[in-house]
Design a protein around this motif. Structure first.
Motif, PDB file in Angstrom:
ATOM      1  N   PRO B  77       0.811  -1.224   0.000  1.00 49.22           N
ATOM      2  CA  PRO B  77       0.000   0.000   0.000  1.00 49.22           C
ATOM      3  C   PRO B  77       0.847   1.279   0.000  1.00 49.22           C
ATOM      4  O   PRO B  77       0.527   2.239  -0.686  1.00 49.22           O
ATOM      5  CB  PRO B  77      -0.803  -0.128   1.298  1.00 49.22           C
ATOM      6  N   ARG B  78       1.958   1.283   0.748  1.00 48.88           N
ATOM      7  CA  ARG B  78       2.738   2.517   0.834  1.00 48.88           C
ATOM      8  C   ARG B  78       3.394   2.855  -0.498  1.00 48.88           C
ATOM      9  O   ARG B  78       3.688   4.003  -0.770  1.00 48.88           O
ATOM     10  CB  ARG B  78       3.777   2.396   1.946  1.00 48.88           C
ATOM     11  N   ALA B  81       0.915   4.777  -2.559  1.00 48.57           N
ATOM     12  CA  ALA B  81       0.360   5.963  -1.906  1.00 48.57           C
ATOM     13  C   ALA B  81       0.335   7.181  -2.809  1.00 48.57           C
ATOM     14  O   ALA B  81      -0.517   8.054  -2.658  1.00 48.57           O
ATOM     15  CB  ALA B  81       1.153   6.269  -0.634  1.00 48.57           C
ATOM     16  N   ASP B  82       1.263   7.276  -3.764  1.00 45.16           N
ATOM     17  CA  ASP B  82       1.271   8.437  -4.640  1.00 45.16           C
ATOM     18  C   ASP B  82       0.247   8.292  -5.757  1.00 45.16           C
ATOM     19  O   ASP B  82       0.010   9.225  -6.508  1.00 45.16           O
ATOM     20  CB  ASP B  82       2.670   8.625  -5.231  1.00 45.16           C
ATOM     21  N   GLY B 107       0.308  13.161   4.056  1.00 47.26           N
ATOM     22  CA  GLY B 107       0.594  12.282   2.927  1.00 47.26           C
ATOM     23  C   GLY B 107       1.740  12.800   2.073  1.00 47.26           C
ATOM     24  O   GLY B 107       2.599  12.047   1.619  1.00 47.26           O
ATOM     25  N   LEU B 111       5.586  11.341   1.128  1.00 45.21           N
ATOM     26  CA  LEU B 111       6.082  11.150  -0.231  1.00 45.21           C
ATOM     27  C   LEU B 111       7.313  12.001  -0.500  1.00 45.21           C
ATOM     28  O   LEU B 111       7.953  11.864  -1.535  1.00 45.21           O
ATOM     29  CB  LEU B 111       4.998  11.495  -1.242  1.00 45.21           C
TER      30      LEU B 111
END
Lengths: 364, 591
Positions: B77-78, B81-82, B107, B111
């Motif tokens: 998932p990470r 994330a973008d 968030g 990133l």
């Protein structure tokens, strides 16, 4: 007119670290004196600044709790002194409590017995000192946003900082959960007090906390928490070496400083270790690609807040070491009324500076 | 943009897969709506897009899910994330930081965006979602709608290509929901964001969808198509589609505007008829029946109905004889002299509640009669929940008076109060402690001092077919609500309060709830519900009270209050205005 404190917003906010420096400065000052008048002045200064500059945020309400805690410490200190007696010689016997006979091996311990005015006054002074220091910590708590303080940590420690922030937002959530479940108990017609109620609420609250932590973890994961940047192996190994070596250096240096024969190499080892560890932290920060959104800046007002605290500490420490230092520690044998020594009192008043220079919270 | 290839998800410990053989492609820039009854695996499909299923939830995912070319099997998932922004059902479980502005930036910080970019995007998002005034507020102090907007904003700032939303408007009042939907619309149209969302409240969202994906039942393959096509066959549909089916419009109208264009002939047919007040205001109560609910001593239970009138008690305390002069429908609601002796199940006079410096309620005066269902409406934070809290004794009045069955709730011991008034809270789970339904029932009997089996009988009525050894946590939202309702009703309170009862319920569960509540009202329970659900109010409430900033701004029979209001009018009323029809059932009965 231009010098008047502006309305607070994020850009001009006083750095959380500065509030802590200010409060610790006051606490150091309090630790150097047992003069109740000076201690009262310290508490008054801290209270005034809190009253003038605290926000409506949840942590700002902790000041009252710290005041109560301080009072409790004072009461407990006096109570213990009354019950357990004191080696302090005194002539003004106020009351003689029945003494509990203790066996031979417990000699030196006394329960009950004479209570002298001297020992009570001494306990009172001592308790007041502790209470004043606690109140100073409470003031820092009320004025500094704990989350923002953690955000000032170096990059390598940032993730630990986030974990602490999440844990801290947990506490209020837990309190809210307890309130909600107590309400629900009431809705079912059950009493909300008592041991059974606590047990009845405890399990659902823990369950809720667990579920929430899983949900937050999912959210953090989905929002990119824990992303790492590709770092060349050389840098990674250097980081490890620097951090480990630095920590070893710190250990050895501290030993050297404390041990009798190592005074020579202690200081350079310690300094080198600290430097290496800091470099390791800095290098380690390169592994996390995070950036920081609007970090607090040390502006002139922040410097004034921090500086006033440092000034108070320095001036009071200097005064206590000086010729007028006796006035900071009024004697109890024989009993005498404490006087207010003017120079240290003026020094403590410097601590009021934040109440005039720090930006004013919005809703005031 | 999003591709499901032959996806089957089986959670650990469950016998059958939650979703089976799903093949689905969501092209870039589309707003796709996922619909279906509760428990068909909508949340599972949404979770699979962000990679949380199965990386975080466990279970087995067969097949392949790719988002923007990235396979969720190899990307955690990470690492998505973008690309994907996810907002779950409960926005407060989504928050990591404690202040609005930090939450929006979180968030982007993860990133590693440049500080200037972050600053600019936070400002843009604050404006986009109307959050500028809240930027420094601690998240804990926000209302539900504000939280939802912050949660959406917090995933918007990294500019994801895909936005996944699980019931984004369920907790919102109609105006706030429209705000959120307008934002989504703008993201889709101006920025080309792909949006995949699940929502029960189709009347709010279906017209915005480019495509609708229907999951009929657990394990059934999804049916995807144009909204009108899918709505023609969908078991879940908004009232305007039900009206279309009734009137034989094909394809069905999806918006009030379309329906109004088609509704000319229907309006003509209905012009000569008047809505059946029974259907409008709930089923009629046979005069003279003695309801089993306990209520104030001497409460009058004889009432008459009239066209466009809400229930009206003839009697005063002590008898059912008609009192003279009881013809004006509005006097009782405002008559302060009747307080205390009035046959009201609950009476609130000049109630003021202050919290800190905020006046949550300001001079509210209100009476609720036995057998009457009242809907409390108004935007988030208008004081609805506070009013319910005051009625159930959780909130002490700062000034003014609250009387329930002749007693002051906040001074009455809880054990006695449960026999006068019961509240089903927003989160029904809070009321449930026990491990099984049966244990819960036994506890409820003991709490309320009812005979053994009282709660059990209610559960059998409200929740037929649920085994008694089920854990309350394993029940669906609707079943849990029914169980909480049964627990509350065990004390046979004369006044029943509900806080947002339809949150998270699908149409079937909602219809069941409406039937149950109607029956309870007919039995003489006074019902007060705080709700944003205009359709529920139209179906159930005799009277609507609109609160704004802690004051009552409208109070009257449902059709009078609701038809004239653009925000609170149900779809049928909007389509058939100016005729006073509120629900499809009314129209059906009249045709």
């Amino acid at each position: 007119m231009r010098l008047r404190a502006p309305e607070a917003h994020r850009s001009n906010a006083v750095h959380a670290g500065a509030w802590w420096l200010w409060a610790l400065g006051l606490a150091v000052a309090a630790s150097r004196t047992t003069n109740p008048l000076l201690l009262g002045l310290v508490v008054g200064v801290a209270g005034y600044v809190v009253a003038a500059r605290r926000t409506d945020a949840p942590w700002a309400r902790s000041y009252g709790a710290f005041l109560k805690l301080g009072l409790a410490v004072l009461v407990v200190r006096v109570l213990f002194s009354t019950l357990l007696g004191s080696p302090l010689p005194g002539t003004h016997v106020l009351v003689t409590l029945p003494e509990v006979p203790l066996p031979e091996w417990a000699r030196g311990v006394r329960i009950g017995g004479r209570v002298t005015a001297e020992q009570l006054v001494f306990a009172l002074y001592d308790g007041a000192k502790l209470a004043a220091m606690l109140v100073c910590v409470g003031a820092a708590n009320a004025l500094a946003d704990p989350a923002r303080l953690l955000k000032s940590l170096p990059g390598a420690l940032y993730e630990a900082g986030v974990a602490v922030v999440v844990a801290m937002t947990f506490a209020p959530n837990l309190v809210a959960d307890v309130a909600r479940l107590r309400t629900a108990r009431r809705l079912r017609g059950r009493p909300t007090g008592g041991v059974r109620a606590v047990l009845g609420i405890g399990l659902p609250v823990l369950e809720g906390a667990l579920e929430r932590s899983v949900a937050v973890a999912a959210s953090m994961d989905a929002r990119g928490y824990g992303r790492t940047a590709a770092v060349p192996p050389a840098v990674r190994h250097t980081t490890t070496a620097l951090t480990l070596g630095g920590l070893l250096g710190v250990c050895a240096g501290t030993y050297g400083l404390l041990a009798v024969e190592g005074a020579g190499y202690g200081v350079p080892l310690l300094a080198g270790g600290v430097l290496a560890a800091l470099a390791g932290l800095w290098l380690g920060g390169r592994r996390t690609p995070r950036t920081r959104y609007r970090p607090d800046r040390w502006g002139p007002r922040t410097w004034l807040v921090a500086g006033s605290g440092i000034a108070v500490a320095a001036l009071v420490v200097w005064a206590s070491a000086g010729p007028a230092g006796e006035a900071l520690r009024p004697g109890v044998t024989p009993l005498e009324a404490p006087r207010l020594p003017l120079p240290p009192a003026l020094a403590v008043l410097v601590g009021l500076l934040p109440a005039f220079v720090a930006p004013v919270p919005k809703d005031r | 943009m999003i591709r499901f290839e032959n996806v089957t998800v089986t959670y650990e410990g469950s016998a059958a897969p939650t979703v089976r053989d799903v093949d689905l492609t969501v092209p870039e820039g589309e707003l796709v709506l996922l619909v279906g009854p509760s428990g068909v695996g909508k949340s599972t499909l949404l979770g699979a897009v962000s990679g949380l299923v199965p990386h975080f939830t466990g279970g087995t995912l067969r097949g392949r899910v790719t988002v923007g070319g990235r396979d969720t099997r190899t990307h955690r998932p990470r690492e998505l994330a973008d690309l994907v922004g996810t907002v779950g059902q409960d926005p407060s479980a989504h928050f990591v930081t404690d202040v609005v502005e930090d939450e929006l930036a979180y968030g982007m910080e993860s990133l590693g965006l440049a500080p200037e970019v972050m600053r600019r995007r936070v400002e843009e998002t604050l404006d986009l979602l109307g959050l500028a005034d809240l930027r420094d507020r601690p998240l804990a102090t926000l209302s539900g709608g504000q939280r939802q907007r912050v949660a959406i904003g917090s995933v918007l700032t990294p500019h994801p290509k895909v936005l996944v939303l699980d019931e984004p408007t369920s907790a919102l009042d109609p105006a706030a929901a429209e705000e959120v939907l307008a934002v989504l619309q703008r993201l889709v149209h101006d920025l080309g964001t792909t949006v995949l969302m699940a929502e029960h409240r189709l009347e709010r969202v279906v017209q915005y969808a480019d495509r609708v994906v229907l999951l009929r039942e657990p394990g059934a393959p999804p049916v995807a198509g144009a909204p009108a096509e899918v709505m023609r066959v969908s078991p879940v549909h908004p009232p305007v589609v039900a009206l279309s089916r009734l009137a034989g419009w094909d394809p069905p109208a999806l918006t009030v505007r379309e329906a109004r264009r088609l509704a000319g002939p229907l309006r003509e047919r209905l012009a000569s008829r008047t809505p059946d007040p029974g259907a409008a205001d709930g089923p009629p109560v046979p005069a003279g029946t003695v309801p089993p609910a306990r209520s104030a001593p001497g409460a009058a239970r004889v009432r008459r109905t009239g066209p466009g009138r809400s229930w009206w008690p003839f009697g005063r305390a002590g008898g059912g004889r008609p009192a003279p002069g009881d013809t004006a429908p509005d006097t009782a609601r405002t008559a302060p002299d009747a307080a205390g002796t009035a046959p009201d199940a609950a009476r609130v006079d000049g109630l003021v509640v202050t919290r800190g410096r905020v006046e949550a309620l300001r001079g509210v005066t209100l009476g609720v009669r036995p057998g009457e269902a009242v809907a409390l409406m108004g935007r988030n934070g208008a004081g609805k929940s506070t009013l319910l809290g005051a009625l159930v004794g959780m909130v002490a009045p700062t000034s003014g008076r609250v009387l329930v069955a002749g007693r002051t709730p906040h001074r009455t011991p809880p054990a006695e109060l449960v026999r006068e008034v019961g509240l089903v809270p927003q989160e029904p789970r809070d009321l449930l402690y026990a491990d099984t339904v049966a244990a819960e029932c036994a506890a409820a009997d003991a709490d309320a001092g009812a005979g053994p089996g009282a709660c059990r009988a209610l559960v059998a009525r409200l929740l037929p077919g649920v085994p008694h050894d089920t854990h309350p946590r394993d029940l669906s939202e609707g079943e849990r609500l029914a169980l909480a309702l049964a627990v509350v009703l065990t004390g046979r309170p004369g006044l029943l309060l509900l806080d947002e009862p339809t949150r998270g319920l699908d149409y079937a569960a909602k219809a069941r709830l409406v039937r149950v509540l109607r029956r309870l009202a007919a039995e003489g329970h006074a019902i007060v519900m705080a709700t944003h659900d205009v359709e529920l109010a139209a179906e159930l409430a005799h009277r609507v009270v609109v609160l704004a900033d802690g004051e009552v701004v409208a109070d009257g029979p449902t059709h009078e209050v609701v038809v004239s209001s653009p925000a609170f009018a149900p779809q049928v009323a909007k389509v058939l205005a100016p005729q006073p029809w509120l629900t499809v059932a009314q129209v059906e009965a009249a045709l």
